[in-house]
Design a protein around this motif. Structure first.
Motif, PDB file in Angstrom:
ATOM      1  N   MET A 194      83.310  86.512  15.716  1.00 50.30           N
ATOM      2  CA  MET A 194      82.106  85.770  15.363  1.00 50.30           C
ATOM      3  C   MET A 194      82.410  84.280  15.372  1.00 50.30           C
ATOM      4  N   PRO A 195      81.814  83.519  16.285  1.00 47.18           N
ATOM      5  CA  PRO A 195      82.080  82.071  16.344  1.00 47.18           C
ATOM      6  C   PRO A 195      81.213  81.295  15.357  1.00 47.18           C
ATOM      7  N   ARG A 196      81.668  80.126  15.012  1.00 44.43           N
ATOM      8  CA  ARG A 196      80.872  79.247  14.158  1.00 44.43           C
ATOM      9  C   ARG A 196      79.606  78.783  14.897  1.00 44.43           C
ATOM     10  N   ARG A 197      79.753  78.484  16.186  1.00 46.41           N
ATOM     11  CA  ARG A 197      78.618  77.990  16.966  1.00 46.41           C
ATOM     12  C   ARG A 197      78.376  78.908  18.164  1.00 46.41           C
ATOM     13  N   LEU A 198      77.114  78.993  18.558  1.00 46.13           N
ATOM     14  CA  LEU A 198      76.708  79.811  19.693  1.00 46.13           C
ATOM     15  C   LEU A 198      77.101  79.127  21.002  1.00 46.13           C
ATOM     16  N   PRO A 199      77.082  79.883  22.110  1.00 46.80           N
ATOM     17  CA  PRO A 199      77.463  79.269  23.396  1.00 46.80           C
ATOM     18  C   PRO A 199      76.676  78.009  23.746  1.00 46.80           C
ATOM     19  N   ASP A 200      75.411  77.897  23.254  1.00 43.06           N
ATOM     20  CA  ASP A 200      74.627  76.694  23.556  1.00 43.06           C
ATOM     21  C   ASP A 200      74.878  75.558  22.567  1.00 43.06           C
ATOM     22  N   GLY A 201      75.799  75.762  21.628  1.00 41.69           N
ATOM     23  CA  GLY A 201      76.143  74.725  20.665  1.00 41.69           C
ATOM     24  C   GLY A 201      75.416  74.811  19.346  1.00 41.69           C
ATOM     25  N   ALA A 202      74.393  75.665  19.254  1.00 41.68           N
ATOM     26  CA  ALA A 202      73.652  75.821  18.001  1.00 41.68           C
ATOM     27  C   ALA A 202      74.521  76.528  16.961  1.00 41.68           C
ATOM     28  N   ARG A 203      74.221  76.306  15.690  1.00 41.34           N
ATOM     29  CA  ARG A 203      74.983  76.929  14.611  1.00 41.34           C
ATOM     30  C   ARG A 203      74.655  78.409  14.532  1.00 41.34           C
ATOM     31  N   ASN A 204      75.666  79.233  14.363  1.00 34.68           N
ATOM     32  CA  ASN A 204      75.475  80.674  14.264  1.00 34.68           C
ATOM     33  C   ASN A 204      74.765  81.028  12.954  1.00 34.68           C
ATOM     34  N   ALA A 205      74.157  82.226  12.912  1.00 33.33           N
ATOM     35  CA  ALA A 205      73.309  82.618  11.775  1.00 33.33           C
ATOM     36  C   ALA A 205      74.121  83.267  10.647  1.00 33.33           C
ATOM     37  N   PHE A 206      74.849  82.432   9.947  1.00 32.23           N
ATOM     38  CA  PHE A 206      75.552  82.905   8.746  1.00 32.23           C
ATOM     39  C   PHE A 206      75.512  81.791   7.713  1.00 32.23           C
ATOM     40  N   ARG A 207      75.677  82.168   6.438  1.00 35.66           N
ATOM     41  CA  ARG A 207      75.653  81.187   5.352  1.00 35.66           C
ATOM     42  C   ARG A 207      76.888  81.359   4.487  1.00 35.66           C
ATOM     43  N   LEU A 208      77.592  80.268   4.255  1.00 37.20           N
ATOM     44  CA  LEU A 208      78.690  80.274   3.292  1.00 37.20           C
ATOM     45  C   LEU A 208      78.070  80.092   1.912  1.00 37.20           C
ATOM     46  N   MET A 209      78.180  81.117   1.069  1.00 39.45           N
ATOM     47  CA  MET A 209      77.486  81.121  -0.218  1.00 39.45           C
ATOM     48  C   MET A 209      78.196  80.268  -1.262  1.00 39.45           C
ATOM     49  N   ARG A 210      79.512  80.346  -1.288  1.00 37.30           N
ATOM     50  CA  ARG A 210      80.281  79.546  -2.257  1.00 37.30           C
ATOM     51  C   ARG A 210      81.757  79.623  -1.877  1.00 37.30           C
ATOM     52  N   LEU A 211      82.516  78.654  -2.332  1.00 37.46           N
ATOM     53  CA  LEU A 211      83.969  78.684  -2.187  1.00 37.46           C
ATOM     54  C   LEU A 211      84.560  79.378  -3.405  1.00 37.46           C
ATOM     55  N   LYS A 212      85.668  80.066  -3.196  1.00 38.29           N
ATOM     56  CA  LYS A 212      86.319  80.795  -4.280  1.00 38.29           C
ATOM     57  C   LYS A 212      87.197  79.863  -5.111  1.00 38.29           C
ATOM     58  N   ASP A 213      87.118  80.007  -6.419  1.00 40.27           N
ATOM     59  CA  ASP A 213      87.953  79.227  -7.330  1.00 40.27           C
ATOM     60  C   ASP A 213      89.230  80.016  -7.569  1.00 40.27           C
ATOM     61  N   LYS A 214      90.230  79.748  -6.748  1.00 38.49           N
ATOM     62  CA  LYS A 214      91.440  80.574  -6.723  1.00 38.49           C
ATOM     63  C   LYS A 214      92.532  80.013  -7.638  1.00 38.49           C
ATOM     64  N   LEU A 215      93.504  80.865  -7.913  1.00 38.19           N
ATOM     65  CA  LEU A 215      94.677  80.462  -8.697  1.00 38.19           C
ATOM     66  C   LEU A 215      95.421  79.324  -8.012  1.00 38.19           C
ATOM     67  N   GLY A 216      95.570  79.418  -6.729  1.00 35.86           N
ATOM     68  CA  GLY A 216      96.285  78.398  -5.956  1.00 35.86           C
ATOM     69  C   GLY A 216      95.779  78.408  -4.527  1.00 35.86           C
ATOM     70  N   ASP A 217      96.603  77.960  -3.584  1.00 33.86           N
ATOM     71  CA  ASP A 217      96.237  77.927  -2.170  1.00 33.86           C
ATOM     72  C   ASP A 217      94.958  77.120  -1.957  1.00 33.86           C
ATOM     73  N   TRP A 218      94.804  76.047  -2.720  1.00 33.44           N
ATOM     74  CA  TRP A 218      93.566  75.274  -2.670  1.00 33.44           C
ATOM     75  C   TRP A 218      93.367  74.553  -1.341  1.00 33.44           C
ATOM     76  N   ALA A 219      94.441  74.225  -0.650  1.00 30.38           N
ATOM     77  CA  ALA A 219      94.306  73.521   0.621  1.00 30.38           C
ATOM     78  C   ALA A 219      93.751  74.429   1.712  1.00 30.38           C
ATOM     79  N   ASN A 220      93.755  75.737   1.472  1.00 29.27           N
ATOM     80  CA  ASN A 220      93.257  76.717   2.446  1.00 29.27           C
ATOM     81  C   ASN A 220      92.079  77.434   1.807  1.00 29.27           C
TER      82      ASN A 220
END
Length: 354
Positions: free
Chosen positions: A49-75
């Motif tokens: 699943m790509p972030r953008r479609l072949p024509d450059g448009a944004r793909n149909a998905f939504r990032l709902m929230r980022l996880k508040d993790k113990l560590g690995d914050w840079a990733n």
């Protein structure tokens, strides 16, 4: 994975699908594309699943929230919804797990290498502190008990690095060498389980070598400590790895044969190793190994494989590692090597090259 409810509906284009569903955890949301498992008409399948479609448009998905993790914050990690997202199938329908496992072998190797690297960095920090900090009129590294701890950590670090490099060699050769492919199949799961399991306790012991300074963010050790448990969770927790080893040894005779051959090649160099090899617990092929004992079996095989790798490499620390890990029950903490061990020789070898 089998309970995956994300739905993949075929589109007009060959191998093209629309994904609808919700995933609680998506790794690396900053990427340009992701491998996603979803239920196609033919069963659980793998999709790119790509972030953008072949024509450059944004793909149909939504990032709902980022996880508040113990560590690995840079990733970053996130929760995601697929709202008819366009994706292309990789592999056959219904073969999603088999397809994605090819990637998983590489990422399991990444976890092993990451764990070995964390151990090495933690050891380097502890060694540097102990070689410069003075207490009771001597440098810490000259204190016998501290030298015991550091030497034990050095043994663990070298054995972990050696095993990770051996598995990396097998993964590299897998495409052209069936024996190495069969070895990599079982050794990646063994190494991923054991090295990642050992890393967190290792880093904590290295923290203690620095005393209070090891608990302060400026020392780097707190970041390593937060990071250390992650590799044992990523790409399948410890139980998943051990059950994978169990399946491979029981259902794939070649994996069992090449693993035993690898261990057999180290016989004749150390009596304690030979005795441990002869006492190897059941490893499948007609033998019933209870799932409840899978960790015991995997740990025994992993330590033996570390020892075999050190012996075959001619490592000067092989005998000390075998004496500490195989000749007697493994002690419950680092720093419990026999007093006859040449701590200074091990530590001299472990000092980072200048």
């Amino acid at each position: 994975m089998r309970s995956n409810r994300t739905c993949a509906t075929p589109l007009a284009g060959e191998g093209e699908y629309a994904l609808v569903g919700h995933k609680w955890f998506l790794s690396a949301p900053m990427s340009d594309a992701w491998l996603v498992l979803a239920q196609a008409p033919g069963g659980l399948s793998c999709f790119l699943m790509p972030r953008r479609l072949p024509d450059g448009a944004r793909n149909a998905f939504r990032l709902m929230r980022l996880k508040d993790k113990l560590g690995d914050w840079a990733n970053a990690s996130s929760e995601v919804e697929f709202c008819g997202a366009w994706a292309r199938r990789i592999g056959a329908e219904g073969r999603g797990v088999a397809t994605i496992i090819e990637m998983v072998m590489l990422t399991r190797l990444d976890c092993m290498l990451g764990a070995a690297a964390e151990m090495r960095m933690a050891l380097a920090q502890a060694l540097h502190h102990a070689r410069h900090r003075r207490a009771f009129g001597r440098r810490l590294v000259e204190q016998p008990l501290m030298a015991n701890v550091l030497a034990d950590l050095a043994l663990e670090s070298e054995a972990s690095t050696a095993l990770a490099m051996r598995v990396a060699r097998a993964v590299d050769a897998a495409a052209r060498d069936p024996a190495e492919a069969a070895f990599a199949r079982v050794a990646t799961a063994l190494g991923k389980f054991w090295l990642c399991r050992r890393a967190a306790g290792f880093v904590n012991e290295a923290q203690e070598c620095l005393g209070g300074a090891g608990y302060v963010e400026e020392s780097m050790l707190p970041r390593l400590y937060r990071q250390a448990p992650l590799n044992s969770i990523w790409e399948g927790s410890g139980n998943v790895q051990c059950l994978d080893v169990l399946r491979a040894l029981a259902r794939e005779p070649q994996s069992r044969q090449v693993l035993l051959h690898e261990l057999e090649q180290a016989r004749g160099h150390d009596a304690a190793y030979d005795a441990a090899f002869d006492a190897l617990p059941p490893t499948g092929e007609g033998e019933v190994v209870a799932e409840a004992m899978a960790r015991h079996m995997a740990a025994s095989l992993a330590i033996l494989l570390q020892a075999a790798t050190l012996l075959r490499a001619g490592s000067p620390v092989a005998a000390a590692f075998i004496a500490a890990r195989l000749a007697a029950p493994m002690p419950p903490a680092y720093g419990m090597l026999d007093a006859s061990v040449a701590f200074s020789d091990i530590l001299e070898r472990a000092v980072p090259s200048r």
